[in-house]
Design a protein around this motif. Structure first.
Motif, PDB file in Angstrom:
ATOM      1  N   TYR A 259       0.825  -1.203   0.000  1.00 56.08           N
ATOM      2  CA  TYR A 259       0.000   0.000   0.000  1.00 56.08           C
ATOM      3  C   TYR A 259       0.867   1.264   0.000  1.00 56.08           C
ATOM      4  O   TYR A 259       0.543   2.251  -0.670  1.00 56.08           O
ATOM      5  CB  TYR A 259      -0.926   0.007   1.220  1.00 56.08           C
TER       6      TYR A 259
ATOM      7  N   SER B 140     -13.006   4.262  -2.508  1.00 54.27           N
ATOM      8  CA  SER B 140     -13.088   2.821  -2.787  1.00 54.27           C
ATOM      9  C   SER B 140     -14.546   2.391  -2.923  1.00 54.27           C
ATOM     10  O   SER B 140     -15.369   2.668  -2.051  1.00 54.27           O
ATOM     11  CB  SER B 140     -12.426   2.010  -1.662  1.00 54.27           C
TER      12      SER B 140
ATOM     13  N   ARG C  49       2.180   1.849  -3.483  1.00 50.68           N
ATOM     14  CA  ARG C  49       1.143   2.392  -4.365  1.00 50.68           C
ATOM     15  C   ARG C  49       0.891   3.871  -4.066  1.00 50.68           C
ATOM     16  O   ARG C  49       0.749   4.698  -4.984  1.00 50.68           O
ATOM     17  CB  ARG C  49      -0.158   1.607  -4.189  1.00 50.68           C
TER      18      ARG C  49
ATOM     19  N   VAL D 147      -6.826   1.058  -8.811  1.00 56.42           N
ATOM     20  CA  VAL D 147      -6.626  -0.373  -8.568  1.00 56.42           C
ATOM     21  C   VAL D 147      -7.971  -1.031  -8.848  1.00 56.42           C
ATOM     22  O   VAL D 147      -8.933  -0.843  -8.105  1.00 56.42           O
ATOM     23  CB  VAL D 147      -6.172  -0.653  -7.119  1.00 56.42           C
ATOM     24  N   GLU D 148      -8.056  -1.779  -9.959  1.00 56.91           N
ATOM     25  CA  GLU D 148      -9.341  -2.315 -10.407  1.00 56.91           C
ATOM     26  C   GLU D 148      -9.936  -3.323  -9.430  1.00 56.91           C
ATOM     27  O   GLU D 148     -11.143  -3.377  -9.246  1.00 56.91           O
ATOM     28  CB  GLU D 148      -9.185  -2.961 -11.787  1.00 56.91           C
ATOM     29  N   GLU D 149      -9.092  -4.135  -8.826  1.00 60.56           N
ATOM     30  CA  GLU D 149      -9.609  -5.161  -7.925  1.00 60.56           C
ATOM     31  C   GLU D 149      -8.656  -5.282  -6.737  1.00 60.56           C
ATOM     32  O   GLU D 149      -7.644  -5.970  -6.804  1.00 60.56           O
ATOM     33  CB  GLU D 149      -9.753  -6.493  -8.663  1.00 60.56           C
ATOM     34  N   ASP D 150      -8.988  -4.582  -5.680  1.00 60.00           N
ATOM     35  CA  ASP D 150      -8.137  -4.515  -4.500  1.00 60.00           C
ATOM     36  C   ASP D 150      -8.744  -5.399  -3.398  1.00 60.00           C
ATOM     37  O   ASP D 150      -9.862  -5.151  -2.941  1.00 60.00           O
ATOM     38  CB  ASP D 150      -8.063  -3.061  -4.022  1.00 60.00           C
ATOM     39  N   HIS D 151      -8.026  -6.438  -3.002  1.00 58.17           N
ATOM     40  CA  HIS D 151      -8.504  -7.348  -1.957  1.00 58.17           C
ATOM     41  C   HIS D 151      -7.976  -6.850  -0.605  1.00 58.17           C
ATOM     42  O   HIS D 151      -6.791  -6.990  -0.303  1.00 58.17           O
ATOM     43  CB  HIS D 151      -8.040  -8.771  -2.236  1.00 58.17           C
ATOM     44  N   VAL D 152      -8.865  -6.264   0.170  1.00 51.32           N
ATOM     45  CA  VAL D 152      -8.473  -5.600   1.419  1.00 51.32           C
ATOM     46  C   VAL D 152      -9.020  -6.397   2.605  1.00 51.32           C
ATOM     47  O   VAL D 152     -10.228  -6.643   2.689  1.00 51.32           O
ATOM     48  CB  VAL D 152      -9.020  -4.157   1.457  1.00 51.32           C
TER      49      VAL D 152
ATOM     50  N   ARG E  71     -12.733  -1.441  -5.655  1.00 47.98           N
ATOM     51  CA  ARG E  71     -12.115  -0.732  -6.784  1.00 47.98           C
ATOM     52  C   ARG E  71     -11.750   0.643  -6.255  1.00 47.98           C
ATOM     53  O   ARG E  71     -12.618   1.430  -5.877  1.00 47.98           O
ATOM     54  CB  ARG E  71     -13.088  -0.615  -7.945  1.00 47.98           C
ATOM     55  N   THR E  72     -10.454   0.941  -6.216  1.00 46.10           N
ATOM     56  CA  THR E  72      -9.971   2.124  -5.508  1.00 46.10           C
ATOM     57  C   THR E  72      -9.338   3.120  -6.465  1.00 46.10           C
ATOM     58  O   THR E  72      -8.496   2.749  -7.292  1.00 46.10           O
ATOM     59  CB  THR E  72      -8.950   1.734  -4.428  1.00 46.10           C
TER      60      THR E  72
END
Length: 732
Positions: free
Chosen positions: A210, A262, A213, A226-231, A242-243
């Motif tokens: 993070y 997000s 980024r 970030v199209e697919e952010d696994h948080v 999606r952020t």
């Protein structure tokens, strides 16, 4: 003063008549697009389509099939948030937050003089708000109230947003803001996040990612997505976000904060997965569909090519499914298909593919075969499994199945070719009585090619004028004269010669040409019969397929009007199958025809299943006894008994009875003794061209363009045929 014009971004709009599939492709190609405005012909906004809501509707059962070809107007929000470009930013946010705060997340439409200018987004609002705040601070001495208003605006909009909003310091990456939606998304209270960094919340590896980024955003000054952010959430579950991130600059132009928004895309991801599944699986049976079957077959053929073993394609068709569907209803029909799918799964091994190609058609790819014996065993298992009764909510139904099988490499190594040959084998299995399996044979392909050639010739023949009408007289035994003639279609092919009606009529019905052919026959026959003596009727056969053309009654009216033939001289012959198919609609059409004055005759009486019930339901003018009974009348007492029963039935109902296929004087006398009123067959006359029939009726045929002139009102009794056996050579 900032206005909405300062926040607007132009986005290519859609029109209300654009189709759902175009919108779907656009969202797929533009992952950054969250909304699409919809305009009318004058570029005025009439609606808005939001990405998440659109994907959820497309993922619903049959959603993609249902909406793909519908206009966008059926999918859009018809009450989007629309504002004028000159509206003050602070006024807009204050007003909107009070009643449509959620619309700010997905965006709004900005207009100028009522016409589309662009769209506003949350990110644009936040950037403008930050700039407003910065300028307000610089002018604090003269605009303290404006600063407070801007701060209230920023706080209000951030808290009202359903998306997670967070702000970090640029220097130490500590959180300084987390809105209410962020608390809900992450599972942390804001006081557990504010003042801390990602290293205090997440594990070291994720925190480092993070920070890397964030640094890239601060250094570039550009928006990063970030199209697919696994948080990770506090409870250990994972949020799929999606952020978007952007740096917020201070008065000197240096990055002071990092702003992030997000959006929770978990539902959208599930929707996309559902759409992907619908594209490859049958939603009813959950079997692979035709697209996925073709893919699996291609992959299996590639493996077979490497390994050198054999492969079989089984084409499976349920034999009497349509009857079940029509009589018990579609819900039970669907239940049957589900059970059939399970039985097919139970027949195959792991690694084989079972698919539903559509309707009641299934297919199986069987791999790893040493020879055809394995394919034979599987085909037999499928036939046996489908022959067992189906329990449909307490109703026991037996339908059975037919199977066609092709083998690779024996029958080919191309997927389409193997499917085509399995289909040909299936056709043979059904022709052989159904409830069986059949392997492809080379002769089937030859027959198919011959059929295709005949089909091409048949489509051309009508335009080429290769058809003509023959007529066979009907003779009244009491009046001792011809009282009618039946029109019979003949095809004289320039190369094939005379083509049997038994060969081309079924093909014309199958390819849909019979309606056009039938209309030609009706019109031509009416014109030719108009010149016959008044007491001679015209009989024309109607195919069941012609009753599917709801313009049949209009065609009959037009043919009578154009020819001048009286309606009571036209006799339309139908078979029982007309009443078996769509009984109510066809019965209505028959009553409409009879109302014109046209006579209706039931042909081939006695060969069906429900003739007596149909005689009760419709006032037929005539019934024709099938020639199979007449042929056996002299040596089969049962045939004579049936004919006598039909004659008695006709007499009691006041219906004319005609015996077909009379070929000898002995048959004629036997029928006369039973009270038969009318006969037809080679004993009276073979079918003959129109000019020969006209001469038989005593009509003077002058030339092709002039109408025939009748010279006789009554004909002499017919001369018996010299050789009745020879008369059987040509079908009546």
């Amino acid at each position: 003063m900032f206005t909405l014009r300062d926040t607007v971004s132009f986005l290519e709009p859609a029109r209300e008549d654009h189709l759902g599939k175009a919108l779907y492709e656009r969202f797929r190609e533009e992952p950054d697009t969250l909304i699409i405005p919809v305009l009318d012909a004058e570029n005025r906004p009439i609606g808005l389509v939001e990405r998440n809501a659109f994907f959820l509707r497309m993922a619903a059962e049959y959603g993609r099939a249902l909406y793909a070809n519908r206009p966008i107007s059926t999918l859009m929000d018809r009450e989007p948030l629309v504002v004028d470009a000159e509206m003050a930013l602070a006024d807009f946010t204050t007003d909107s937050l009070s009643y449509r705060a959620s619309d700010l997340l997905r965006g709004f439409i900005v207009t100028e003089d009522g016409r589309y200018l662009g769209v506003g987004t949350v990110l644009g609002l936040l950037q403008a708000a930050n700039e407003t705040n910065r300028r307000s601070v610089e002018a604090l001495a003269v605009a303290k109230a404006e600063v407070e208003r801007a701060q209230t605006f920023m706080t209000g909009i951030v808290e009202a947003m359903p998306a997670m909003v967070f702000v970090k310091r640029a220097d130490d990456h500590s959180y300084v803001l987390l809105n209410r939606a962020g608390e809900k998304t992450l599972g942390y209270k804001r006081d557990e996040v504010i003042g801390k960094t990602d290293a205090d919340i997440h594990d070291a590896e994720l925190a480092a990612l993070y920070r890397e980024r964030d640094r890239a955003v601060l250094d570039s000054g550009e928006v990063r997505v970030v199209e697919e952010d696994h948080v990770p959430r506090k409870d250990g579950s994972i949020a799929i976000l999606r952020t978007k991130k952007i740096a917020l600059l201070n008065a000197e132009g240096h990055a002071e904060y990092l702003l992030g928004v997000s959006e929770d895309i978990a539902e959208r991801k599930r929707a996309e997965a559902q759409i992907a599944r619908l594209a490859h699986y049958d939603p009813l049976t959950e079997l692979p569909n035709r697209v996925l079957f073709q893919k699996h077959l291609g992959e299996a053929l590639a493996r077979r090519d490497r390994k050198g073993d054999a492969l079989a394609v089984h084409f499976v068709d349920l034999d009497r499914f349509k009857t079940v569907n029509d009589t018990l209803g579609h819900p039970l029909g669907d239940a049957l298909l589900k059970i059939a799918a399970e039985r097919l799964r139970g027949c195959v091994r792991e690694g084989d593919t079972v698919a539903r190609l559509g309707g009641d058609e299934f297919a199986v790819v069987q791999t790893g075969l040493d020879d055809a014996n394995g394919a034979t065993r599987l085909a037999a298992r499928i036939v046996e499994a489908m022959a067992a009764p189906f329990d449909l909510q307490g109703q026991h139904v037996v339908i059975g199945a037919s199977v066609g099988v092709s083998l690779a490499p024996t029958d080919g190594e191309d997927a389409d070719e193997l499917l085509k040959k399995a289909d040909m084998a299936l056709y043979r299995a059904k022709a052989d009585g159904r409830g069986a399996y059949h392997f492809f044979e080379r002769a089937m392909d030859e027959q198919l090619q011959a059929r295709r050639a005949l089909e091409l010739d048949l489509r051309r023949a009508l335009q080429a004028g290769e058809f003509e009408l023959f007529y066979q007289p009907l003779y009244h035994l009491g009046d001792e004269r011809v009282t009618g003639c039946e029109a019979l279609l003949r095809w004289r092919h320039p190369e094939r010669g005379t083509v049997s009606p038994a060969d081309f009529i079924p093909l014309a019905e199958e390819i849909g040409l019979i309606v056009q052919l039938g209309e030609w026959v009706l019109r031509r026959a009416c014109v030719e019969a108009a010149g016959w003596p008044e007491h001679v009727r015209l009989a024309v056969n109607l195919s069941p397929a012609q009753f599917r053309d709801r313009g049949l009654v209009r065609t009959v009216v037009s043919a009578l009007a154009a020819s001048g033939l009286s309606a009571n001289r036209l006799e339309l012959e139908i078979t029982e199958s007309v009443l078996l198919q769509d009984n109510a609609a066809n019965m209505t059409m028959l009553h409409d025809l009879k109302a014109l004055g046209v006579r209706i005759s039931m042909d081939d009486f006695g060969t069906g299943y429900s003739s007596l019930s149909y005689l009760r339901s419709f006032p037929f003018d005539k019934i024709k006894i099938d020639q199979t009974f007449v042929r056996d009348i002299l040596h089969d007492s049962d045939a004579m008994a049936i004919i006598k029963a039909v004659l008695d039935l006709g007499a009691s109902m006041g219906v004319t009875t005609t015996a077909e296929g009379v070929e000898t004087l002995e048959q004629l006398n036997a029928l006369r003794s039973q009270g038969c009123a009318e006969i037809q067959g080679y004993f009276i006359s073979r079918p003959a061209p129109a000019n020969e029939i006209a001469k038989m009726l005593g009509v003077d045929v002058r030339h092709d363009d002039a109408p025939p002139v009748s010279t006789l009102g009554r004909l002499e009794p017919p001369v018996p045929q010299a050789d009745a056996a020879d008369a059987r050579v040509e079908a009546a």
